[in-house]
Design a protein around this motif. Structure first.
Motif, PDB file in Angstrom:
ATOM      1  N   MET A   1      41.881 -77.898  20.029  1.00  0.00           N
ATOM      2  CA  MET A   1      41.939 -78.486  21.362  1.00  0.00           C
ATOM      3  C   MET A   1      41.150 -79.781  21.370  1.00  0.00           C
ATOM      4  O   MET A   1      40.347 -80.043  20.467  1.00  0.00           O
ATOM      5  CB  MET A   1      41.365 -77.519  22.402  1.00  0.00           C
ATOM      6  CG  MET A   1      42.155 -76.219  22.531  1.00  0.00           C
ATOM      7  SD  MET A   1      41.491 -75.127  23.804  1.00  0.00           S
ATOM      8  CE  MET A   1      39.947 -74.649  23.059  1.00  0.00           C
ATOM      9  N   GLY A   2      41.372 -80.553  22.387  1.00  0.00           N
ATOM     10  CA  GLY A   2      40.618 -81.786  22.541  1.00  0.00           C
ATOM     11  C   GLY A   2      41.321 -82.990  21.937  1.00  0.00           C
ATOM     12  O   GLY A   2      42.455 -82.908  21.474  1.00  0.00           O
ATOM     13  N   PRO A   3      40.655 -84.143  21.912  1.00  0.00           N
ATOM     14  CA  PRO A   3      41.282 -85.382  21.423  1.00  0.00           C
ATOM     15  C   PRO A   3      41.732 -85.293  19.973  1.00  0.00           C
ATOM     16  O   PRO A   3      42.664 -85.976  19.567  1.00  0.00           O
ATOM     17  CB  PRO A   3      40.172 -86.434  21.594  1.00  0.00           C
ATOM     18  CG  PRO A   3      39.237 -85.852  22.601  1.00  0.00           C
ATOM     19  CD  PRO A   3      39.297 -84.370  22.412  1.00  0.00           C
ATOM     20  N   ALA A   4      41.059 -84.454  19.150  1.00  0.00           N
ATOM     21  CA  ALA A   4      41.418 -84.380  17.736  1.00  0.00           C
ATOM     22  C   ALA A   4      42.671 -83.548  17.498  1.00  0.00           C
ATOM     23  O   ALA A   4      43.239 -83.580  16.414  1.00  0.00           O
ATOM     24  CB  ALA A   4      40.261 -83.791  16.919  1.00  0.00           C
ATOM     25  N   GLY A   5      43.099 -82.792  18.492  1.00  0.00           N
ATOM     26  CA  GLY A   5      44.264 -81.931  18.314  1.00  0.00           C
ATOM     27  C   GLY A   5      45.533 -82.597  18.830  1.00  0.00           C
ATOM     28  O   GLY A   5      45.567 -83.167  19.926  1.00  0.00           O
ATOM     29  N   ALA A   6      46.599 -82.520  18.035  1.00  0.00           N
ATOM     30  CA  ALA A   6      47.877 -83.063  18.491  1.00  0.00           C
ATOM     31  C   ALA A   6      48.403 -82.261  19.670  1.00  0.00           C
ATOM     32  O   ALA A   6      49.020 -82.800  20.586  1.00  0.00           O
ATOM     33  CB  ALA A   6      48.881 -83.048  17.346  1.00  0.00           C
ATOM     34  N   LEU A   7      48.149 -80.956  19.642  1.00  0.00           N
ATOM     35  CA  LEU A   7      48.529 -80.058  20.728  1.00  0.00           C
ATOM     36  C   LEU A   7      47.330 -79.188  21.067  1.00  0.00           C
ATOM     37  O   LEU A   7      46.502 -78.890  20.207  1.00  0.00           O
ATOM     38  CB  LEU A   7      49.709 -79.168  20.316  1.00  0.00           C
ATOM     39  CG  LEU A   7      51.026 -79.870  19.948  1.00  0.00           C
ATOM     40  CD1 LEU A   7      52.012 -78.854  19.387  1.00  0.00           C
ATOM     41  CD2 LEU A   7      51.618 -80.567  21.167  1.00  0.00           C
ATOM     42  N   ASP A   8      47.248 -78.777  22.342  1.00  0.00           N
ATOM     43  CA  ASP A   8      46.228 -77.814  22.742  1.00  0.00           C
ATOM     44  C   ASP A   8      46.735 -76.431  22.378  1.00  0.00           C
ATOM     45  O   ASP A   8      47.555 -75.844  23.090  1.00  0.00           O
ATOM     46  CB  ASP A   8      45.957 -77.909  24.244  1.00  0.00           C
ATOM     47  CG  ASP A   8      45.190 -79.162  24.606  1.00  0.00           C
ATOM     48  OD1 ASP A   8      44.701 -79.828  23.676  1.00  0.00           O
ATOM     49  OD2 ASP A   8      45.081 -79.471  25.798  1.00  0.00           O
ATOM     50  N   THR A   9      46.237 -75.895  21.265  1.00  0.00           N
ATOM     51  CA  THR A   9      46.735 -74.618  20.768  1.00  0.00           C
ATOM     52  C   THR A   9      45.586 -73.753  20.279  1.00  0.00           C
ATOM     53  O   THR A   9      44.482 -74.230  20.042  1.00  0.00           O
ATOM     54  CB  THR A   9      47.730 -74.810  19.608  1.00  0.00           C
ATOM     55  OG1 THR A   9      47.067 -75.488  18.532  1.00  0.00           O
ATOM     56  CG2 THR A   9      48.935 -75.613  20.045  1.00  0.00           C
ATOM     57  N   ILE A  10      45.887 -72.479  20.123  1.00  0.00           N
ATOM     58  CA  ILE A  10      45.009 -71.546  19.430  1.00  0.00           C
ATOM     59  C   ILE A  10      45.858 -70.770  18.434  1.00  0.00           C
ATOM     60  O   ILE A  10      47.081 -70.681  18.588  1.00  0.00           O
ATOM     61  CB  ILE A  10      44.297 -70.574  20.398  1.00  0.00           C
ATOM     62  CG1 ILE A  10      45.327 -69.779  21.212  1.00  0.00           C
ATOM     63  CG2 ILE A  10      43.327 -71.304  21.295  1.00  0.00           C
ATOM     64  CD1 ILE A  10      44.711 -68.707  22.091  1.00  0.00           C
ATOM     65  N   ALA A  11      45.206 -70.242  17.412  1.00  0.00           N
ATOM     66  CA  ALA A  11      45.890 -69.415  16.424  1.00  0.00           C
ATOM     67  C   ALA A  11      45.397 -67.979  16.571  1.00  0.00           C
ATOM     68  O   ALA A  11      44.205 -67.739  16.781  1.00  0.00           O
ATOM     69  CB  ALA A  11      45.625 -69.921  15.007  1.00  0.00           C
ATOM     70  N   VAL A  12      46.320 -67.020  16.469  1.00  0.00           N
ATOM     71  CA  VAL A  12      45.977 -65.606  16.588  1.00  0.00           C
ATOM     72  C   VAL A  12      46.406 -64.874  15.326  1.00  0.00           C
ATOM     73  O   VAL A  12      47.216 -65.375  14.542  1.00  0.00           O
ATOM     74  CB  VAL A  12      46.638 -64.971  17.833  1.00  0.00           C
ATOM     75  CG1 VAL A  12      46.126 -65.624  19.103  1.00  0.00           C
ATOM     76  CG2 VAL A  12      48.145 -65.085  17.766  1.00  0.00           C
ATOM     77  N   ASP A  13      45.844 -63.679  15.152  1.00  0.00           N
ATOM     78  CA  ASP A  13      46.054 -62.924  13.911  1.00  0.00           C
ATOM     79  C   ASP A  13      47.258 -61.986  13.961  1.00  0.00           C
ATOM     80  O   ASP A  13      47.271 -60.948  13.304  1.00  0.00           O
ATOM     81  CB  ASP A  13      44.793 -62.124  13.564  1.00  0.00           C
ATOM     82  CG  ASP A  13      44.478 -61.069  14.618  1.00  0.00           C
ATOM     83  OD1 ASP A  13      45.086 -61.113  15.716  1.00  0.00           O
ATOM     84  OD2 ASP A  13      43.628 -60.207  14.354  1.00  0.00           O
ATOM     85  N   LYS A  14      48.263 -62.338  14.718  1.00  0.00           N
ATOM     86  CA  LYS A  14      49.499 -61.551  14.771  1.00  0.00           C
ATOM     87  C   LYS A  14      50.671 -62.500  14.541  1.00  0.00           C
ATOM     88  O   LYS A  14      50.699 -63.606  15.079  1.00  0.00           O
ATOM     89  CB  LYS A  14      49.662 -60.852  16.123  1.00  0.00           C
ATOM     90  CG  LYS A  14      48.655 -59.727  16.383  1.00  0.00           C
ATOM     91  CD  LYS A  14      48.939 -58.532  15.508  1.00  0.00           C
ATOM     92  CE  LYS A  14      48.098 -57.332  15.939  1.00  0.00           C
ATOM     93  NZ  LYS A  14      46.662 -57.541  15.815  1.00  0.00           N
ATOM     94  N   GLY A  15      51.640 -62.041  13.727  1.00  0.00           N
ATOM     95  CA  GLY A  15      52.791 -62.871  13.419  1.00  0.00           C
ATOM     96  C   GLY A  15      54.080 -62.084  13.492  1.00  0.00           C
ATOM     97  O   GLY A  15      54.165 -61.035  14.152  1.00  0.00           O
TER      98      GLY A  15
END
Length: 292
Positions: A125-139
């Motif tokens: 997240m923030g200016p360094a991120g292309a998208l505001d995202t999070i990653a989770v441990d389920k796929g």
């Protein structure tokens, strides 16, 4: 008197004195007693400093050994205290995690939806991120699919953007590419809620100038987009601004969820089956309808 004669006189006088003392000592024994006492005193005077030095060295060595042992014991105690602090922090963190998971289990999904939990493993997240995202441990191996709603106990978090075999990426509500159809909880005014980037407020689009809406009004998912179920809390209205040159209101809102503080989320999955407003038809009723 010349020199040799003087020396001879001194020697003779010395011999006389010696013999006199020797004879006197043989009769009385006083000189022997005196020599024994003075010899002990001299020996004591010589040995006493050595004994003192020996005692001091011994005391210093014992204190040094004691201090070395004390330092080692102190270091051991410090290590044990640090280990106990680490264990306490770990237990405290596990206790808080258990409380959060217990609260998540109390979540009641909407009709025709089921849920399962996922742990947040990364933030982007923030200016360094292309998208505001999070990653989770389920796929995909855990039946996660694209566009699945992601929620927490407080409200909507976002939706699944991409899925891998063991992880998934969640597009957050705050991202400028996020769009959610919402409706006011009190006045039922429909709108499209869009993100403006991490740390910025959300904006409601396409609200007519005469639409009823108030500050602090809760915004719920309307279910019109087909991605989110109807009635999930999404955001709260913070500011309403009217304009004479626009047909729509400028309405700002804030998400109900602290995106930066997320540690666990819930993923919602639509379950197959009858719709909530459907009523089951008995065989008798079906036969009657067929006869008619």
């Amino acid at each position: 008197m010349k020199g040799p004669k003087r020396i001879a006189v001194i020697i003779l006088a010395g011999l006389f004195v010696y013999l006199s003392l020797y004879t006197w000592n043989l009769r009385t024994g006083h000189l022997d007693a005196l020599s024994s006492y003075t010899g002990l005193d001299v020996s004591g005077a010589i040995l006493r400093p050595g004994i003192w030095v020996t005692d001091q060295i011994g005391d210093f060595w014992m204190r040094y050994i004691y201090l070395v042992g004390l330092k080692q014991e102190n270091d051991d105690l410090k290590g044990q205290a640090a280990e106990l602090r680490r264990e306490n922090m770990l237990l405290h963190s596990q206790a808080r995690s258990a409380e959060r998971l217990e609260d998540l289990l109390k979540f009641t999904p909407p009709d025709q939806w089921e849920y399962f939990g996922a742990r947040v493993i990364a933030h982007r997240m923030g200016p360094a991120g292309a998208l505001d995202t999070i990653a989770v441990d389920k796929g995909s191996s855990a039946d996660v699919e694209d566009d699945m709603p992601a929620v927490s106990l407080k409200g909507v978090v976002g939706r699944v953007l991409r899925t891998g075999a063991a992880t998934s990426t969640i597009l957050l509500l705050t991202d400028p590419n996020s769009r959610i159809a919402v409706i006011g909880a009190e006045h039922r005014s429909p709108a499209m809620l869009a993100g403006q980037g991490y740390g910025k407020q959300l904006i409601l689009r396409y609200i007519n100038q005469n639409a009823p809406i108030e500050p602090n009004e809760l915004l719920l998912s309307s279910g019109l987009s087909g991605i989110f179920p109807k009635g999930l809390p999404v955001a709260r209205v913070t500011r309403i601004q009217r304009s004479d040159i626009s047909l729509f209101l400028t309405v700002m809102a804030e998400p109900l969820v602290d995106m930066a503080g997320l540690e666990e989320i819930l993923l919602l999955k639509r379950t197959p089956g009858k719709l909530p407003d459907e009523t089951p038809v008995s065989e008798e009723g079906a036969d009657g309808a067929a006869d008619q």
